[in-house]
Design an enzyme around this catalytic site. Structure first.
Site, PDB file in Angstrom:
ATOM      1  N   GLU A 181      -3.054  -3.048  -2.436  1.00 53.19           N
ATOM      2  CA  GLU A 181      -4.118  -2.459  -1.638  1.00 53.19           C
ATOM      3  C   GLU A 181      -4.474  -1.003  -2.265  1.00 53.19           C
ATOM      4  O   GLU A 181      -3.516  -0.043  -2.250  1.00 53.19           O
ATOM      5  CB  GLU A 181      -3.745  -2.467  -0.109  1.00 53.19           C
ATOM      6  N   ASP A 186     -12.204   6.327   6.857  1.00 59.85           N
ATOM      7  CA  ASP A 186     -10.851   5.561   7.377  1.00 59.85           C
ATOM      8  C   ASP A 186     -10.477   5.740   8.633  1.00 59.85           C
ATOM      9  O   ASP A 186      -9.317   6.257   8.746  1.00 59.85           O
ATOM     10  CB  ASP A 186      -9.987   5.423   6.123  1.00 59.85           C
ATOM     11  N   ASP A 246      -6.968  -4.391  10.762  1.00 59.42           N
ATOM     12  CA  ASP A 246      -6.278  -3.124  10.381  1.00 59.42           C
ATOM     13  C   ASP A 246      -7.062  -2.007  11.154  1.00 59.42           C
ATOM     14  O   ASP A 246      -7.746  -1.394  10.680  1.00 59.42           O
ATOM     15  CB  ASP A 246      -6.000  -2.689   8.931  1.00 59.42           C
ATOM     16  N   TRP A 272       0.962  -1.203   0.157  1.00 62.18           N
ATOM     17  CA  TRP A 272       0.023  -0.006  -0.164  1.00 62.18           C
ATOM     18  C   TRP A 272       0.704   1.299   0.128  1.00 62.18           C
ATOM     19  O   TRP A 272       1.801   1.353   0.737  1.00 62.18           O
ATOM     20  CB  TRP A 272      -0.868   0.201   0.997  1.00 62.18           C
ATOM     21  N   ASP A 324      -9.640  -3.176   1.975  1.00 66.15           N
ATOM     22  CA  ASP A 324      -9.881  -2.940   3.263  1.00 66.15           C
ATOM     23  C   ASP A 324     -11.178  -2.014   3.405  1.00 66.15           C
ATOM     24  O   ASP A 324     -11.533  -1.358   2.816  1.00 66.15           O
ATOM     25  CB  ASP A 324      -8.620  -1.932   3.484  1.00 66.15           C
ATOM     26  N   HIS A 378      -8.814  -6.632   5.021  1.00 65.71           N
ATOM     27  CA  HIS A 378      -8.290  -5.885   6.223  1.00 65.71           C
ATOM     28  C   HIS A 378      -9.615  -5.325   6.629  1.00 65.71           C
ATOM     29  O   HIS A 378     -10.287  -4.391   6.123  1.00 65.71           O
ATOM     30  CB  HIS A 378      -7.366  -4.781   5.614  1.00 65.71           C
ATOM     31  N   LYS A 428      -7.067   2.571  -1.916  1.00 67.25           N
ATOM     32  CA  LYS A 428      -7.675   3.503  -0.972  1.00 67.25           C
ATOM     33  C   LYS A 428      -8.376   4.407  -1.817  1.00 67.25           C
ATOM     34  O   LYS A 428      -8.184   4.923  -3.028  1.00 67.25           O
ATOM     35  CB  LYS A 428      -6.339   4.253  -0.326  1.00 67.25           C
ATOM     36  N   HIS A 449     -11.269   1.788   3.077  1.00 68.54           N
ATOM     37  CA  HIS A 449     -10.910   2.346   2.006  1.00 68.54           C
ATOM     38  C   HIS A 449     -11.634   2.652   0.926  1.00 68.54           C
ATOM     39  O   HIS A 449     -11.548   2.817  -0.185  1.00 68.54           O
ATOM     40  CB  HIS A 449      -9.571   1.712   1.682  1.00 68.54           C
ATOM     41  N   ASP A 476     -10.291   3.834  11.178  1.00 71.61           N
ATOM     42  CA  ASP A 476      -9.853   2.521  11.661  1.00 71.61           C
ATOM     43  C   ASP A 476     -10.048   2.212  13.239  1.00 71.61           C
ATOM     44  O   ASP A 476      -9.328   2.246  14.015  1.00 71.61           O
ATOM     45  CB  ASP A 476      -8.586   2.368  11.453  1.00 71.61           C
TER      46      ASP A 476
END
Length: 412
Positions: A220, A288, A320, A179, A253, A280, A222, A256, A290
């Site tokens: 990956e 994002d 993640d 990424w 992810d 993820h 985003k 993302h 997380d």
């Protein structure tokens, strides 16, 4: 309710709880190292933030050394049923030397491999394309400066070599996930040129063949990030095309994508064109951020899609998230166990009955069954799983987490 009563209740719906428990025990979750120290890492050259990555909060107990981080991880794995993996970033090297990113070798991570072998863990790996002076422009592999691109290409090459050696040493393929934070804060004039540079750089990184029994390449995407709000070079469309053309894994992810997108819905769509997928699992809040994953609809839907579409054997599940406002060890334990709880619920669904209703366009039965099974005693089956695996639950789990937090509170 006892497990035997729960077993009978699920059997009434045609579900074998023993089979579900057996399958759950064989699903490894790759727990991410960066929750334990707020994505700081152990480099002596850097230790800077960047790439739109920031852990907020200052809860006491952050791991400051590799030994502290490994101690925290070992404690957490002892509270998570099953056999799992560790996802390691390249900035978490364990060495007295001070190599730059384009100088790292397997020897700088050998203590992690030895520890993983002792713990019975598999390892996954990630090049670190952020938190470095050569990433300050939020451009790395797509940078217009050839010298900067070459620096990051060399870093990427070395992480693939390290990942392959990790996989060989541990006897399980190491997923090496790429990424990059590349993009522009304001609207660019030329989007094609940086994407061509990124593609060529990725090709250079992955030019040397590696044994898939030892390592797997993943890329990956985003949606956007801090400092790259106008254009992210490595978009979903870019990496989906790249993964299909080059035969790599595609990393999805959950944080993302646009907040209204259902990432679970993407699994079956991309699986038609890809051999394997990397997940993820995160909890975005206003994009994002997380957050630690909850047993919420998004996680339940992700697990249901993995089971319903028969994708468990083709999907690598990693986590993640990073939250410095709460106990970091508690975050790991609760987040990982919630992923397992979601998978268990999916494994306990009467899929044949649900598919039969859907395939005959009997949407009423599909709805009724979907809602009624929500009342089944999943907690009793989860409790049985924890008992068989010898891990705490309920009040005992809370006590274990609180006692460990008191042990590490003095770290500051």
């Amino acid at each position: 309710m006892s497990y035997d009563s729960a077993k009978a209740a699920f059997a009434d719906w045609g579900v074998d709880t023993e089979e579900a428990l057996k399958r759950l025990a064989g699903i490894p979750i790759s727990m991410h190292c960066w929750q334990g120290d707020d994505v700081v890492g152990f480099e002596t050259r850097s230790g800077r933030s960047g790439g739109g990555i920031q852990a907020t909060g200052n809860h006491p107990g952050r791991a400051r050394t590799p030994d502290e981080l490994r101690a925290d991880l070992a404690f957490c794995y002892g509270l998570i049923p099953g056999n799992h993996r560790l996802n390691l970033h390249a900035c978490y090297l364990d060495t007295d030397q001070s190599p730059d990113r384009d100088e790292i070798t397997f020897s700088h991570f050998a203590p992690w491999v030895d520890w993983a072998k002792d713990q019975g863990l598999g390892l996954d790996f990630n090049p670190t394309f952020f938190a470095h002076e050569k990433a300050d422009d939020n451009l790395t592999l797509s940078h217009p400066d050839q010298g900067i691109r070459d620096f990051w290409i060399e870093h990427g090459k070395r992480t693939r070599e390290i990942a392959a050696q990790m996989g060989a040493a541990l006897g399980t393929p190491c997923v090496n996930n790429i990424w990059v934070p590349d993009g522009y804060k304001d609207t660019p004039i030329d989007r094609m040129a940086p994407r061509r540079r990124l593609e060529h750089a990725l090709d250079a990184i992955m030019a040397a063949p590696q044994d898939k029994a030892q390592m797997r390449d993943a890329v990956e995407s985003k949606l956007f990030g801090i400092g790259v709000e106008a254009c992210t070079i490595g978009s979903h469309e870019f990496y989906l095309g790249y993964a299909i053309r080059k035969g790599t894994l595609l990393c999805l992810d959950m944080g993302h994508f646009h907040p209204t997108e259902n990432v679970a819905d993407k699994l079956s769509a991309v699986a038609l064109s890809l051999d394997e997928i990397l997940l993820h699992v995160s909890r975005p809040m206003r994009w994002d951020s997380d957050h630690v994953i909850l047993l919420d609809d998004a996680i339940l839907q992700m697990a249901q899609e993995l089971v319903s579409a028969d994708l468990l054997g083709r999907t690598h599940i990693g986590l993640d998230f990073f939250d410095a406002t709460i106990s970091r060890t508690a975050a790991w334990v609760i987040g990982t166990r919630n992923m397992q709880k979601a998978l268990l619920r999916a494994l306990l669904a009467p899929w044949d009955r649900l598919r039969a209703a859907e395939n005959t366009l009997d949407y009423t039965s599909r709805l009724v069954v979907s809602e009624e099974i929500k009342d089944l005693p999943y907690a009793a089956v989860w409790a049985e799983f924890c008992d068989r695996m010898g891990v705490a639950q309920g009040q005992a789990l809370i006590g274990d987490l609180q006692r460990y937090q008191q042990k590490v509170v003095g770290r500051g």
